[in-house]
Design a protein around this motif. Structure first.
Motif: not given
Length: 533
Positions: A26, A45-49, A55, A59, A67-70
């Motif tokens: 995470l 290539q991983h989710k970024i919170y 966010g 981008e 799709s990787q931005v949370c």
């Protein structure tokens, strides 16, 4: 790089070197300043919170895959799983850090306890009434912004610094104003200046794009349009540029920063047209102390390590010392929490952590290997010649003693070789009578055809101890034998050469190249002719 991986968890904050955190799953981002995004690129290539503002900037500015931005809403708590089995959960509370647009603090609550990661933040008295700040009481661990963690780092509030900057600009109405800023931050200060003076502020195209993403008030212009107040890169404020600007028009420069606070020196101290105002987006030492008194954590860890250097390479390692907050801490935990099995499976996968054991032997890379060049080549006069012989049969034992019995050489005797199956120094009559037979046998064994190649002469050696040779021979017999042996060997070689010439002249022999014939000559061992005295 000002980022951390929280021990015992799959959580990484502002840490983007994936090879150095293989167990992290995470990833959280507090804000977009360069020292907190080292290693983050469009190939991530991983989710970024992160916050919603960050966010959008990811981008647009960093071209991160959407799709990787949370994005997580600021001022709220969010529940998320920390394993693939969806067994363990944690709560993440996103708190405004008051540092730059979109900057936040993260409060993590789960099996690991209560952990606060402040990132860069500016604490003031107005934050004490925030319910989210009140919820920080009893935190187990705080990762603290220690940028100005020194009693020497004292500077006014941002409101006071704004007032000072406005006074400077008002007192130089006929001057152009250059404000040195970094890529992101202090946008609120610029908006305040523009609205107070009712003037446009010229910025770069990149800054103008960020202002549009942040939906700031329409007070900025870009392009070729001139304006009295202009934002320039922080590093462009130099004596050379100031001199050049003043040749065109009277100009002053303003640096709204606390970067030089707490140091024994300051640049532009002799410049009348450069103003350094301690406007800071970081907490001062007194504000950090007030924050720790309010939260009362069990332990505090600095985000910036003691190896970081300040302006002009000055050491600021003392700012990493958080022992000054020890009087305000709560009692430490008695036992560290255990990692649930489901979280272990997510963090380590199929990998198991072997127990640490002392190194009892040298690493394989340090072992001394046998060199391929250590093999002996050529003729060696020792007992190991059989190891290099191409034939598997035992060597013939010739040159018997005077009584006709075979004499075996012991390993302790010193052996000397002779050519064409004979030993030098034999004087018995039997040997003289066998001269013709030994010459014929040597003629038969002198070549060995193999794979349609030219026959090559192989020299075989017989061995006899030097002590026996000395005890059984005389100088006369030695001279006679050497003359006989030289003549027989020369005749042997001459006959062999004639055979080779006949073979070359035949239709079948012409197929062999001159190279093969030279190889034959070189491989033929011609004995040395020694003349007696």
């Amino acid at each position: 790089m000002n980022g951390k991986v929280i021990p015992g968890t799959p959580i990484a904050v502002d840490f983007w070197k994936i090879r150095e955190c293989p167990n992290a799953r995470l990833f959280f981002l507090t804000h977009l300043h360069g020292d907190h995004t080292v290693g983050l690129s469009s190939s991530w290539q991983h989710k970024i919170y992160c916050s919603e503002i960050i966010g959008n900037l990811l981008e647009e500015q960093y071209e991160i895959d959407p799709s990787q931005v949370c994005p997580l809403e600021t001022g709220c708590s969010h529940i998320m799983y920390i394993d693939t089995d969806q067994i363990e959960q944690m709560t993440v509370t996103v708190i405004d850090a008051h540092h730059c647009p979109g900057s936040v603090m993260f409060l993590f609550e789960g099996y690991f306890g209560k952990v606060l990661y402040s990132g860069d933040f500016r604490f003031d008295s107005n934050m004490k009434d925030d319910p989210l700040i009140e919820n920080l009481s009893g935190t187990d661990v705080v990762y603290l912004d220690n940028t100005y963690n020194s009693p020497r780092c004292v500077f006014p509030s941002r409101e006071e610094s704004q007032r000072i900057i406005l006074e400077i600009i008002h007192s130089h109405e006929e001057f152009s104003v250059k404000i040195g800023l970094r890529n992101l931050g202090k946008e609120d200060l610029l908006v305040t200046i523009a609205q107070d003076l009712q003037e446009w502020i010229k910025v770069s195209p990149a800054f103008f794009q960020v202002a549009e993403i942040l939906d700031l008030p329409d007070v900025f212009i870009t392009g070729e349009t001139d304006a009295r107040i202009e934002v320039v890169p922080f590093y462009s404020i130099s004596n050379k540029n100031i001199e050049r600007w003043n040749k065109e028009h009277p100009t002053i420069a303003i640096l709204p920063t606390s970067l030089y606070t707490g140091l024994e020196m300051s640049p532009f101290c002799n410049q009348d047209n450069v103003f350094i105002v301690p406007y800071s987006d970081h907490s001062s030492f007194d504000e950090l102390t007030d924050f720790i008194k309010l939260v009362k954590p069990r332990s505090v860890y600095p985000i910036i390590n003691d190896m970081t250097r300040g302006p002009f390479g000055i050491s600021i390692s003392d700012r990493a010392d958080v022992s000054v907050f020890k009087p305000y801490l709560s009692s430490p935990r008695k036992k560290n929490p255990e990692i649930p099995d489901s979280v272990k499976r997510w963090m380590f996968g199929n990998r198991t952590l072997p127990p640490s054991r002392p190194l009892n032997k040298k690493p394989l890379a340090l072992k001394r290997k046998r060199s391929l060049q250590s093999l002996k080549r050529g003729v060696h006069f020792d007992d190991s010649m059989e190891d290099f012989s191409e034939e598997k049969t035992k060597k013939k034992k010739i040159l018997n003693n005077k009584g006709g019995d075979d004499k075996k050489s012991g390993p302790e005797d010193k052996c000397v070789p002779t050519a064409c199956g004979q030993n030098v120094g034999q004087t018995s009559d039997k040997e003289n009578s066998k001269g013709e037979n030994s010459k014929n046998s040597s003629r038969k064994d002198i070549t060995n055809p193999k794979k349609n190649k030219v026959e090559k002469l192989k020299v075989k050696f017989s061995w006899r101890s030097e002590s026996e040779r000395r005890s059984e021979t005389s100088s006369e017999h030695v001279q006679e034998y050497e003359r006989h042996e030289a003549s027989s060997n020369m005749e042997c070689v001459r006959e062999q050469g004639e055979k080779e010439i006949e073979r070359e002249n035949s239709p079948q022999g012409k197929k062999h190249s001159l190279k093969n014939f030279l190889m034959y000559v070189l491989d033929t061992d011609i004995p040395e002719i020694r003349h007696g005295k």
